[in-house]
Design a protein around this motif. Structure first.
Motif, PDB file in Angstrom:
ATOM      1  N   VAL A 249       0.823  -1.220   0.000  1.00 14.40           N
ATOM      2  CA  VAL A 249       0.000   0.000   0.000  1.00 14.40           C
ATOM      3  C   VAL A 249       0.850   1.261   0.000  1.00 14.40           C
ATOM      4  O   VAL A 249       0.348   2.350  -0.320  1.00 14.40           O
ATOM      5  N   VAL A 250       2.120   1.143   0.383  1.00 13.86           N
ATOM      6  CA  VAL A 250       3.069   2.253   0.239  1.00 13.86           C
ATOM      7  C   VAL A 250       4.248   1.706  -0.569  1.00 13.86           C
ATOM      8  O   VAL A 250       4.826   0.685  -0.200  1.00 13.86           O
ATOM      9  N   PRO A 251       4.623   2.343  -1.684  1.00 12.15           N
ATOM     10  CA  PRO A 251       5.658   1.793  -2.556  1.00 12.15           C
ATOM     11  C   PRO A 251       6.997   1.562  -1.850  1.00 12.15           C
ATOM     12  O   PRO A 251       7.399   2.348  -0.983  1.00 12.15           O
ATOM     13  N   TYR A 252       7.674   0.525  -2.260  1.00 16.41           N
ATOM     14  CA  TYR A 252       8.963   0.127  -1.684  1.00 16.41           C
ATOM     15  C   TYR A 252       9.973   1.268  -1.732  1.00 16.41           C
ATOM     16  O   TYR A 252      10.679   1.533  -0.751  1.00 16.41           O
ATOM     17  N   GLU A 253      10.041   1.934  -2.855  1.00 15.34           N
ATOM     18  CA  GLU A 253      11.067   2.969  -3.042  1.00 15.34           C
ATOM     19  C   GLU A 253      10.784   4.236  -2.247  1.00 15.34           C
ATOM     20  O   GLU A 253      11.653   5.112  -2.110  1.00 15.34           O
ATOM     21  N   ASP A 254       9.568   4.352  -1.681  1.00 16.08           N
ATOM     22  CA  ASP A 254       9.179   5.574  -0.974  1.00 16.08           C
ATOM     23  C   ASP A 254       9.139   5.426   0.542  1.00 16.08           C
ATOM     24  O   ASP A 254       8.913   6.423   1.241  1.00 16.08           O
ATOM     25  N   ASP A 255       9.354   4.230   1.060  1.00 14.38           N
ATOM     26  CA  ASP A 255       9.001   4.014   2.472  1.00 14.38           C
ATOM     27  C   ASP A 255       9.916   2.989   3.135  1.00 14.38           C
ATOM     28  O   ASP A 255      10.039   1.852   2.653  1.00 14.38           O
ATOM     29  N   ASP A 256      10.543   3.369   4.253  1.00 22.81           N
ATOM     30  CA  ASP A 256      11.474   2.445   4.898  1.00 22.81           C
ATOM     31  C   ASP A 256      10.768   1.323   5.652  1.00 22.81           C
ATOM     32  O   ASP A 256      11.365   0.275   5.902  1.00 22.81           O
ATOM     33  N   VAL A 257       9.489   1.501   5.989  1.00 20.60           N
ATOM     34  CA  VAL A 257       8.738   0.398   6.605  1.00 20.60           C
ATOM     35  C   VAL A 257       8.477  -0.689   5.571  1.00 20.60           C
ATOM     36  O   VAL A 257       8.658  -1.888   5.840  1.00 20.60           O
ATOM     37  N   THR A 258       8.045  -0.280   4.370  1.00 19.48           N
ATOM     38  CA  THR A 258       7.849  -1.254   3.293  1.00 19.48           C
ATOM     39  C   THR A 258       9.150  -2.000   3.005  1.00 19.48           C
ATOM     40  O   THR A 258       9.154  -3.231   2.846  1.00 19.48           O
ATOM     41  N   LYS A 259      10.250  -1.291   2.950  1.00 21.03           N
ATOM     42  CA  LYS A 259      11.545  -1.921   2.702  1.00 21.03           C
ATOM     43  C   LYS A 259      11.871  -2.947   3.780  1.00 21.03           C
ATOM     44  O   LYS A 259      12.305  -4.066   3.484  1.00 21.03           O
ATOM     45  N   ALA A 260      11.665  -2.567   5.046  1.00 18.03           N
ATOM     46  CA  ALA A 260      11.981  -3.477   6.154  1.00 18.03           C
ATOM     47  C   ALA A 260      11.147  -4.754   6.063  1.00 18.03           C
ATOM     48  O   ALA A 260      11.654  -5.860   6.303  1.00 18.03           O
ATOM     49  N   ILE A 261       9.872  -4.621   5.715  1.00 15.52           N
ATOM     50  CA  ILE A 261       8.984  -5.789   5.621  1.00 15.52           C
ATOM     51  C   ILE A 261       9.361  -6.662   4.430  1.00 15.52           C
ATOM     52  O   ILE A 261       9.536  -7.880   4.554  1.00 15.52           O
ATOM     53  N   GLN A 262       9.491  -6.042   3.282  1.00 13.45           N
ATOM     54  CA  GLN A 262       9.766  -6.798   2.058  1.00 13.45           C
ATOM     55  C   GLN A 262      11.136  -7.489   2.116  1.00 13.45           C
ATOM     56  O   GLN A 262      11.281  -8.641   1.690  1.00 13.45           O
ATOM     57  N   ASP A 263      12.133  -6.804   2.643  1.00 17.83           N
ATOM     58  CA  ASP A 263      13.484  -7.363   2.675  1.00 17.83           C
ATOM     59  C   ASP A 263      13.622  -8.515   3.669  1.00 17.83           C
ATOM     60  O   ASP A 263      14.582  -9.277   3.601  1.00 17.83           O
ATOM     61  N   SER A 264      12.678  -8.624   4.582  1.00 13.30           N
ATOM     62  CA  SER A 264      12.751  -9.675   5.602  1.00 13.30           C
ATOM     63  C   SER A 264      12.115 -10.990   5.150  1.00 13.30           C
ATOM     64  O   SER A 264      12.223 -12.002   5.849  1.00 13.30           O
ATOM     65  N   ILE A 265      11.439 -10.983   4.007  1.00 15.16           N
ATOM     66  CA  ILE A 265      10.667 -12.155   3.584  1.00 15.16           C
ATOM     67  C   ILE A 265      11.583 -13.329   3.237  1.00 15.16           C
ATOM     68  O   ILE A 265      12.572 -13.192   2.518  1.00 15.16           O
ATOM     69  N   ASN A 266      11.236 -14.486   3.769  1.00 18.52           N
ATOM     70  CA  ASN A 266      11.936 -15.728   3.442  1.00 18.52           C
ATOM     71  C   ASN A 266      11.376 -16.248   2.116  1.00 18.52           C
ATOM     72  O   ASN A 266      10.199 -16.603   2.030  1.00 18.52           O
ATOM     73  N   GLN A 267      12.226 -16.278   1.106  1.00 16.40           N
ATOM     74  CA  GLN A 267      11.756 -16.620  -0.237  1.00 16.40           C
ATOM     75  C   GLN A 267      11.229 -18.047  -0.324  1.00 16.40           C
ATOM     76  O   GLN A 267      10.250 -18.323  -1.027  1.00 16.40           O
ATOM     77  N   GLU A 268      11.856 -18.949   0.383  1.00 17.16           N
ATOM     78  CA  GLU A 268      11.405 -20.345   0.345  1.00 17.16           C
ATOM     79  C   GLU A 268       9.994 -20.464   0.902  1.00 17.16           C
ATOM     80  O   GLU A 268       9.136 -21.151   0.326  1.00 17.16           O
ATOM     81  N   ALA A 269       9.745 -19.787   2.018  1.00 16.53           N
ATOM     82  CA  ALA A 269       8.403 -19.819   2.604  1.00 16.53           C
ATOM     83  C   ALA A 269       7.404 -19.104   1.708  1.00 16.53           C
ATOM     84  O   ALA A 269       6.259 -19.558   1.535  1.00 16.53           O
ATOM     85  N   PHE A 270       7.817 -17.981   1.120  1.00 19.69           N
ATOM     86  CA  PHE A 270       6.926 -17.230   0.236  1.00 19.69           C
ATOM     87  C   PHE A 270       6.506 -18.065  -0.974  1.00 19.69           C
ATOM     88  O   PHE A 270       5.336 -18.048  -1.383  1.00 19.69           O
TER      89      PHE A 270
END
Length: 452
Positions: free
Chosen positions: A64-85
């Motif tokens: 809901v807030v673009p990755y490039e505009d928001d450090d919260v989005t970055k923190a969430i997205q960068d933490s994702i485990n790709q295998e689980a995803f």
């Protein structure tokens, strides 16, 4: 990606996933105030139908807030485990709801680290209140500071001995009374009226002296701004837990005077200088509506923004997280019905994120809510193994001026559910004669136990 459906002879077309998430939300006065809520029940149902068919991968790809505009989005997205995803990315939100309701705890935890906050918020919007209770009860997230919280069969409590002037004698009188009721196994935590290094340090030292003298196995915390706590920590104050309120966007966090970088720095300083023993030493509070109040919601609904708070909190492996569910007031949760729904949503979302999740079951006096609403929500949360509640004298905070759960409420919920405090704390309460087989004795409620 299809974002339209036909319902009751009418076609509903939504412009993007953010709008679908907002209009699929249960009615909240905050979403209405923001101008993003469904116009009527039919549109809400249509949005839920569309949301149920959206793939989880599409929710990840459309924060809901673009990755490039928001450090919260970055923190969430960068933490994702790709295998689980990859295990769940093709699953629809509706199928994900069915998965959560039929799966056991191990199966849920197997995919937990593959979830973004938008996925968690999305499935929450398709669940009934009983669904939220049923699914949340399956999940137990343990954390260790000085003691370990979140074990099955436990119901913990934060002892909140607030005082309007931070008078140490008054704070300690409330602390001794709370401990005498078996309250405080989660933390002895003060909301300070005075945010100075000297006052914070004095309270932390007094809490620690009391804990050591009476061998009380718990944690201490003063819920000042993180920068003030950092200064107190650097001056040598004994700090078991570091606190901060969090929001779900960079802009809203700026209103709290924080950034992800600042929190990262505070976390690593705390890791070096903390007075507690375990690996979990952070404490966060949240609440639906805070992003709208600071105009940091980016047109997103308050449930989705709340889920993003938990995604950010997870970055710091916290010991405690709780939503102060009714504290924001009627602009965001109008009445007891909306407060109860929000409390169940927040608890479920926090647990699904992987947090040791508690709830401050509370309301402000200008809300259309009362003590029965507090008790109804507390009982529902106790039924789904909420990790901890607040314990405040008479359920009435004399500093923050709001109503929440009392010492007696926590004792009653433990009795009703057959749960006990954290094991170490429970054993000490039994040694002191305050508890016997997990229940209060005749000595309970007598703070003079600690004045000898």
């Amino acid at each position: 990606m299809m974002l339209k459906t036909r319902l009751f002879g009418r076609t509903y077309q939504f412009k993007n996933i953010k709008e679908v998430l907002a209009k699929a939300n249960e009615e909240k006065s905050g979403d209405i105030l923001a101008g993003i809520a469904a116009h009527d029940t039919a549109e809400r149902v249509a949005a839920k139908v569309v949301l149920s068919e959206v793939a989880l991968g599409d929710l990840r790809n459309n924060p809901v807030v673009p990755y490039e505009d928001d450090d919260v989005t970055k923190a969430i997205q960068d933490s994702i485990n790709q295998e689980a995803f990859c295990k769940i990315k093709s699953m629809s939100v509706g199928a994900f709801r069915e998965f959560l309701l039929k799966s056991n705890e191990d199966e849920i935890k197997n995919i937990q680290d593959g979830l973004t906050s938008e996925m968690i918020a999305g499935v929450t919007k398709l669940m009934s209140n009983m669904d939220l209770v049923y699914a949340a009860k399956k999940i137990h997230n343990l954390a260790t500071c000085n003691t370990t919280i979140g074990e099955k069969g436990t119901l913990s409590s934060r002892l909140q001995p607030n005082h309007p002037t931070d008078d140490l004698a008054g704070i300690m009188a409330s602390t001794m009374e709370g401990i005498s009721y078996g309250i405080g196994d989660a933390v002895i935590g003060l909301n300070p009226a005075v945010d100075t290094i000297e006052s914070i340090s004095a309270v932390l030292n007094r809490f620690k002296e009391f804990m050591v003298k009476w061998d009380i196995p718990t944690q201490n915390c003063v819920l000042a701004h993180v920068t003030s706590q950092v200064a107190a920590l650097e001056s040598g104050a004994p700090m078991d837990l570091m606190f901060q309120s969090l929001a779900g966007s960079q802009k809203a966090n700026a209103a709290f005077g924080i950034t992800v970088q600042l929190m990262d720095e505070a976390y690593y300083l705390m890791k070096e200088k903390k007075s507690s023993r375990g690996p979990n030493f952070m404490y966060f509070e949240t609440g639906q509506g805070s992003e709208l109040s600071s105009e940091g919601h980016h047109g997103a609904d308050q449930v989705t923004m709340e889920a993003r708070c938990y995604g950010l909190a997870k970055r710091y492996h916290p010991f405690l997280v709780n939503t102060v569910v009714g504290f924001m007031g009627p602009e965001y949760l109008y009445d007891g019905c909306q407060m109860i729904r929000a409390g169940l949503e927040d608890h479920f979302m926090g647990k699904l994120t992987g947090l040791p999740m508690g709830v401050d079951v509370c309301y402000t006096n200008h809300m259309k809510a009362d003590q029965n609403d507090v008790e109804n929500l507390a009982l529902l949360l106790a039924a789904c193994d909420c990790t901890y509640f607040m314990g405040i004298p008479g359920g009435d905070d004399v500093m923050l001026m709001y109503q929440t759960t009392s010492y007696h409420d926590v004792a009653a919920m433990r009795d009703i559910t057959g749960k006990k405090p954290i094991k170490d704390f429970n054993q000490r309460m039994e040694q002191l004669g305050i508890l016997e087989n997990g229940k209060l004795t005749e000595k309970a409620g007598d703070p003079s136990l600690f004045t000898v």
